[in-house]
Each structure stands twice: as structure tokens, then as C-alpha cells.
Design a protein around this motif. Structure first.
Motif, PDB file in Angstrom:
ATOM      1  N   VAL A  17      16.317  21.023   5.500  1.00 22.43           N
ATOM      2  CA  VAL A  17      16.141  20.414   4.346  1.00 22.43           C
ATOM      3  C   VAL A  17      15.559  19.299   4.394  1.00 22.43           C
ATOM      4  CG1 VAL A  17      17.340  19.671   2.168  1.00 22.43           C
ATOM      5  CG2 VAL A  17      18.511  21.338   3.539  1.00 22.43           C
ATOM      6  N   SER A  18      14.487  19.009   3.628  1.00 19.77           N
ATOM      7  CA  SER A  18      13.779  18.092   3.564  1.00 19.77           C
ATOM      8  C   SER A  18      13.928  16.944   2.248  1.00 19.77           C
ATOM      9  CB  SER A  18      12.089  18.198   3.728  1.00 19.77           C
ATOM     10  OG  SER A  18      11.867  19.141   2.529  1.00 19.77           O
ATOM     11  N   VAL A  19      13.999  15.807   2.444  1.00 22.00           N
ATOM     12  CA  VAL A  19      14.479  14.857   1.403  1.00 22.00           C
ATOM     13  C   VAL A  19      12.987  14.139   1.049  1.00 22.00           C
ATOM     14  CG1 VAL A  19      15.705  12.710   0.719  1.00 22.00           C
ATOM     15  CG2 VAL A  19      16.360  14.532   2.491  1.00 22.00           C
ATOM     16  N   ARG A  20      12.630  14.323  -0.260  1.00 25.47           N
ATOM     17  CA  ARG A  20      11.276  13.548  -0.540  1.00 25.47           C
ATOM     18  C   ARG A  20      11.748  12.486  -1.678  1.00 25.47           C
ATOM     19  NH1 ARG A  20       7.659  18.997  -2.184  1.00 25.47           N
ATOM     20  NH2 ARG A  20       7.408  19.676   0.158  1.00 25.47           N
ATOM     21  N   SER A  21      11.019  11.432  -1.626  1.00 26.87           N
ATOM     22  CA  SER A  21      11.230  10.287  -2.564  1.00 26.87           C
ATOM     23  C   SER A  21      10.740  10.550  -3.772  1.00 26.87           C
ATOM     24  CB  SER A  21      10.492   9.243  -2.002  1.00 26.87           C
ATOM     25  OG  SER A  21      10.583   8.123  -2.750  1.00 26.87           O
ATOM     26  N   ALA A  22      11.256   9.988  -4.710  1.00 29.78           N
ATOM     27  CA  ALA A  22      11.128  10.305  -6.265  1.00 29.78           C
ATOM     28  C   ALA A  22       9.927   9.395  -6.638  1.00 29.78           C
ATOM     29  CB  ALA A  22      12.165  10.309  -7.112  1.00 29.78           C
ATOM     30  N   LEU A  23       9.334   8.369  -5.710  1.00 31.53           N
ATOM     31  CA  LEU A  23       8.449   7.355  -6.250  1.00 31.53           C
ATOM     32  C   LEU A  23       6.948   7.919  -6.136  1.00 31.53           C
ATOM     33  CD1 LEU A  23       7.884   4.227  -6.892  1.00 31.53           C
ATOM     34  CD2 LEU A  23       7.645   3.725  -4.466  1.00 31.53           C
ATOM     35  N   PRO A  24       6.108   7.833  -7.200  1.00 32.44           N
ATOM     36  CA  PRO A  24       4.705   8.493  -7.016  1.00 32.44           C
ATOM     37  C   PRO A  24       3.732   7.890  -5.882  1.00 32.44           C
ATOM     38  CG  PRO A  24       5.433   8.103  -9.253  1.00 32.44           C
ATOM     39  CD  PRO A  24       6.580   7.372  -8.419  1.00 32.44           C
ATOM     40  N   TRP A  25       2.979   8.695  -5.722  1.00 33.22           N
ATOM     41  CA  TRP A  25       1.829   8.178  -4.762  1.00 33.22           C
ATOM     42  C   TRP A  25       1.160   6.786  -5.098  1.00 33.22           C
ATOM     43  CZ3 TRP A  25       1.828   9.001   0.229  1.00 33.22           C
ATOM     44  CH2 TRP A  25       2.493  10.050   0.924  1.00 33.22           C
ATOM     45  N   PRO A  26       0.787   6.802  -6.497  1.00 31.47           N
ATOM     46  CA  PRO A  26      -0.137   5.717  -6.872  1.00 31.47           C
ATOM     47  C   PRO A  26       0.846   4.205  -6.633  1.00 31.47           C
ATOM     48  CG  PRO A  26      -0.671   7.455  -8.472  1.00 31.47           C
ATOM     49  CD  PRO A  26       0.535   7.971  -7.309  1.00 31.47           C
ATOM     50  N   PHE A  27       1.930   4.478  -6.877  1.00 22.84           N
ATOM     51  CA  PHE A  27       2.714   3.256  -6.806  1.00 22.84           C
ATOM     52  C   PHE A  27       3.034   2.814  -5.351  1.00 22.84           C
ATOM     53  CE2 PHE A  27       4.033   4.860 -10.889  1.00 22.84           C
ATOM     54  CZ  PHE A  27       4.077   3.584 -11.575  1.00 22.84           C
ATOM     55  N   ARG A  28       3.051   3.943  -4.524  1.00 20.19           N
ATOM     56  CA  ARG A  28       3.168   3.546  -2.991  1.00 20.19           C
ATOM     57  C   ARG A  28       1.585   2.813  -2.648  1.00 20.19           C
ATOM     58  NH1 ARG A  28       5.041   9.410  -0.396  1.00 20.19           N
ATOM     59  NH2 ARG A  28       7.121   9.527  -1.453  1.00 20.19           N
ATOM     60  N   TRP A  29       0.696   3.279  -3.117  1.00 23.03           N
ATOM     61  CA  TRP A  29      -0.776   2.689  -2.537  1.00 23.03           C
ATOM     62  C   TRP A  29      -0.715   1.245  -3.077  1.00 23.03           C
ATOM     63  CZ3 TRP A  29      -3.542   4.093   1.187  1.00 23.03           C
ATOM     64  CH2 TRP A  29      -3.427   5.449   1.496  1.00 23.03           C
ATOM     65  N   LEU A  30      -0.120   1.164  -4.362  1.00 22.64           N
ATOM     66  CA  LEU A  30      -0.301  -0.346  -4.858  1.00 22.64           C
ATOM     67  C   LEU A  30       0.658  -1.370  -4.125  1.00 22.64           C
ATOM     68  CD1 LEU A  30      -1.068  -2.273  -7.219  1.00 22.64           C
ATOM     69  CD2 LEU A  30       0.554  -1.259  -8.673  1.00 22.64           C
ATOM     70  N   LEU A  31       1.938  -0.857  -3.599  1.00 21.72           N
ATOM     71  CA  LEU A  31       2.734  -1.733  -3.078  1.00 21.72           C
ATOM     72  C   LEU A  31       2.357  -1.837  -1.735  1.00 21.72           C
ATOM     73  CD1 LEU A  31       5.696  -2.785  -2.671  1.00 21.72           C
ATOM     74  CD2 LEU A  31       6.470  -0.510  -2.022  1.00 21.72           C
ATOM     75  N   GLY A  32       1.601  -1.030  -0.925  1.00 19.55           N
ATOM     76  CA  GLY A  32       1.023  -1.286   0.284  1.00 19.55           C
ATOM     77  C   GLY A  32      -0.145  -2.010   0.232  1.00 19.55           C
ATOM     78  N   ALA A  33      -1.040  -2.434  -0.962  1.00 13.49           N
ATOM     79  CA  ALA A  33      -1.956  -3.437  -0.856  1.00 13.49           C
ATOM     80  C   ALA A  33      -1.339  -4.596  -1.303  1.00 13.49           C
ATOM     81  CB  ALA A  33      -2.887  -2.701  -2.162  1.00 13.49           C
ATOM     82  N   VAL A  34      -0.091  -4.636  -1.960  1.00 15.65           N
ATOM     83  CA  VAL A  34       0.419  -5.901  -2.504  1.00 15.65           C
ATOM     84  C   VAL A  34       0.667  -6.594  -1.104  1.00 15.65           C
ATOM     85  CG1 VAL A  34       2.302  -7.232  -3.521  1.00 15.65           C
ATOM     86  CG2 VAL A  34       0.868  -5.368  -4.812  1.00 15.65           C
ATOM     87  N   VAL A  35       1.421  -5.871  -0.145  1.00 17.74           N
ATOM     88  CA  VAL A  35       2.042  -6.292   1.095  1.00 17.74           C
ATOM     89  C   VAL A  35       0.908  -6.632   1.870  1.00 17.74           C
ATOM     90  CG1 VAL A  35       3.245  -5.552   3.171  1.00 17.74           C
ATOM     91  CG2 VAL A  35       4.229  -4.766   0.912  1.00 17.74           C
ATOM     92  N   LEU A  36      -0.289  -5.992   2.027  1.00 22.22           N
ATOM     93  CA  LEU A  36      -1.274  -6.346   2.854  1.00 22.22           C
ATOM     94  C   LEU A  36      -1.951  -7.618   2.331  1.00 22.22           C
ATOM     95  CD1 LEU A  36      -3.158  -3.028   3.575  1.00 22.22           C
ATOM     96  CD2 LEU A  36      -2.017  -4.350   5.294  1.00 22.22           C
ATOM     97  N   GLY A  37      -2.149  -7.880   0.995  1.00 14.32           N
ATOM     98  CA  GLY A  37      -2.556  -9.174   0.473  1.00 14.32           C
ATOM     99  C   GLY A  37      -1.856 -10.195   0.820  1.00 14.32           C
ATOM    100  N   PHE A  38      -0.486  -9.909   0.578  1.00 13.42           N
ATOM    101  CA  PHE A  38       0.476 -11.143   0.845  1.00 13.42           C
ATOM    102  C   PHE A  38       0.481 -11.674   2.294  1.00 13.42           C
ATOM    103  CE2 PHE A  38       4.672 -12.648   2.117  1.00 13.42           C
ATOM    104  CZ  PHE A  38       4.593 -13.513   1.472  1.00 13.42           C
ATOM    105  N   SER A  39       0.332 -10.372   3.371  1.00 11.20           N
ATOM    106  CA  SER A  39       0.404 -10.763   4.751  1.00 11.20           C
ATOM    107  C   SER A  39      -1.318 -11.467   5.098  1.00 11.20           C
ATOM    108  CB  SER A  39       0.335  -9.424   5.551  1.00 11.20           C
ATOM    109  OG  SER A  39       1.508  -9.022   5.225  1.00 11.20           O
ATOM    110  N   GLY A  40      -2.193 -11.197   4.439  1.00 13.50           N
ATOM    111  CA  GLY A  40      -3.729 -11.771   4.502  1.00 13.50           C
ATOM    112  C   GLY A  40      -3.518 -13.197   4.025  1.00 13.50           C
ATOM    113  N   ALA A  41      -2.855 -13.595   3.000  1.00 15.28           N
ATOM    114  CA  ALA A  41      -2.875 -14.963   2.398  1.00 15.28           C
ATOM    115  C   ALA A  41      -1.995 -15.547   3.224  1.00 15.28           C
ATOM    116  CB  ALA A  41      -2.299 -14.777   0.832  1.00 15.28           C
ATOM    117  N   LEU A  42      -0.739 -15.028   3.618  1.00 15.73           N
ATOM    118  CA  LEU A  42       0.016 -15.844   4.751  1.00 15.73           C
ATOM    119  C   LEU A  42      -0.735 -16.253   5.960  1.00 15.73           C
ATOM    120  CD1 LEU A  42       2.916 -17.180   5.076  1.00 15.73           C
ATOM    121  CD2 LEU A  42       3.353 -14.674   6.244  1.00 15.73           C
TER     122      LEU A  42
END
Length: 235
Positions: A17-42
Motif C-alpha cells: 500500500v502506498s501513502v500519498r500526500s494530499a499536498l499539490p506539487w505547486p505548493f511543494r515547489w513554492l515551499l522548497g523555494a521559500v526554504v532555499l531563499g531563507f537559507s541563502g539569506a541566512l
């Protein structure tokens, strides 16, 4: 049958049985970009903070300001140097023009001086001589102007006061040797007529053989075939 299906699902052989997240892919990419931007600013903040602690940034700003000030000073000095150079070139050009004008004036003065000397010699010849003859030839001159060509000049004067006009002829004779033999020629085939009031200056050109050696020049004033005055110049 139901029991078998339930046991099959609960045992190891049950299907995966595979468990899939209910979060859409665009939101995942946006979240990754926010994390990368925060890391770069830091990371950038940590880098700048480290430079500030080490004093590198302050020194760089001070050096940059100092270099800018030096550049301004050098530009000002360059402008002054160019202004001085332009002024020097203008003065040099004006000096050269003044020197050229001065040379022209000197040459003109030399020419005027030569003319004055010639006129002075001419009027000195007008002074009456000690002889008794009222009509005389003075200032007989001869010079070579070209190969085989001579220029002569003669001044004829009546020394008497209120002397009447004299009409006669002038004859110029050149004598010497040609190829070792005596030789002579005149300035013209016939003596030229002259009218002498107080004084008269005559000049002319005569062609002579190139091989001729001119030794004497004789000027005669004639009237009716009689010689009234004569002067001989030895060369």
C-alpha cells in the motif's frame, strides 16, 4: 471467504500500500523555494556579519573613499597641467609669430639701409670736384651679372650753377684681351644720346664673350665729335 481475504491483507503476503500526500506539487515547489531563499539569506547574513566582525568591510569602504578622493585630486591636477600646457603652446605660437615679424622688419630695414647708402653715394658724387671742367663723368661702375654679361652705370654732372642743358652722346667702351689678343667692344653700335641738366644717371647691360678678359672700361661724353669728358675704370 471473507476470513481468507482479511487474513491475506493482515499477513506478509498482503499487497503493498502506498501513502500519498494530499499536498499539490505547486505548493511543494513554492515551499522548497521559500526554504532555499531563507537559507541563502541566512548564509549571506552570516557572511556579512563575519566581515563586519573582522573589520574587512569597514576598511574596504574607507579605502574606496580614499581612492575616490585621490582620483578627484589627480583629475584636478591633470586639468591644471593641461591648462598650463595650452597656455604655453599659445605663448610659443605668439612668440614664433613675433620673431617672424621681427625678421621681416629687420630685412626691410637692411634693404632700406642699402638704398640709403646707395643714395648717399649718389649725392656724394654730385659734389663738384676741384677741376675746372664743368661737365664731368663720376661714379663709373661695372659689375658682372651673368656669364658673358656686364652691367655698367655712369653719373654725369654739370658742376656750374645755372648751367644750360647739355645735349650730346655717351659712349661706353670695354677693352681687354680675347684668346690672348687685344679686344674691345662698346655698349651699343652707336653712342646713345643724352640730355644733361644738372645731373644724369645712366645704366645698361652689355654682352661680352665668355672667354674675354675685360681690363678697362671707358666712358666718354661727346658733342659734335669732340670729347667733352672722359673717365676710365680699371678692373
Amino acid at each position: 471467504m471473507r476470513f481468507r481475504l482479511l487474513r491475506r491483507r493482515l499477513t506478509v503476503s498482503a499487497p503493498r500500500v502506498s501513502v500519498r500526500s494530499a499536498l499539490p506539487w505547486p505548493f511543494r515547489w513554492l515551499l522548497g523555494a521559500v526554504v532555499l531563499g531563507f537559507s541563502g539569506a541566512l548564509a549571506l547574513w552570516a557572511f556579512e556579519f563575519g566581515k563586519d566582525i573582522a573589520g574587512l568591510d569597514r576598511n574596504a569602504k574607507q579605502e574606496l573613499q580614499q581612492l575616490r578622493a585621490e582620483v578627484q585630486v589627480l583629475r584636478a591636477e591633470l586639468g591644471k597641467a593641461q591648462s598650463v600646457s595650452n597656455t604655453s603652446e599659445s605663448l610659443l605660437t605668439a612668440e614664433k609669430a613675433a620673431q617672424a615679424q621681427l625678421m621681416l622688419q629687420i630685412r626691410q630695414l637692411e634693404a632700406d639701409n642699402q638704398v640709403l647708402r646707395s643714395d648717399l653715394g649718389f649725392f656724394e658724387r654730385l659734389i663738384p670736384g676741384s677741376g675746372t671742367n664743368a661737365l664731368s663723368i663720376r661714379g663709373l661702375q661695372v659689375e658682372r651679372v651673368a656669364e658673358g654679361q656686364l652691367k655698367w652705370q655712369a653719373l654725369m654732372i654739370q658742376a656750374m650753377k645755372n648751367a644750360p642743358d647739355f645735349r650730346g652722346t655717351l659712349e661706353i667702351t670695354f677693352a681687354g684681351t680675347l684668346d690672348g689678343k687685344p679686344w674691345a667692344t662698346t655698349q651699343a653700335p652707336q653712342p646713345q644720346p643724352v640730355l644733361i641738366q644738372s645731373y644724369l644717371r645712366q645704366e645698361g647691360l652689355v654682352d661680352v664673350p665668355v672667354q674675354a678678359v675685360v681690363k678697362t672700361v671707358t666712358a666718354k661724353i661727346l658733342q659734335g665729335g669732340a670729347v667733352k669728358s672722359v673717365q676710365t675704370l680699371k678692373l
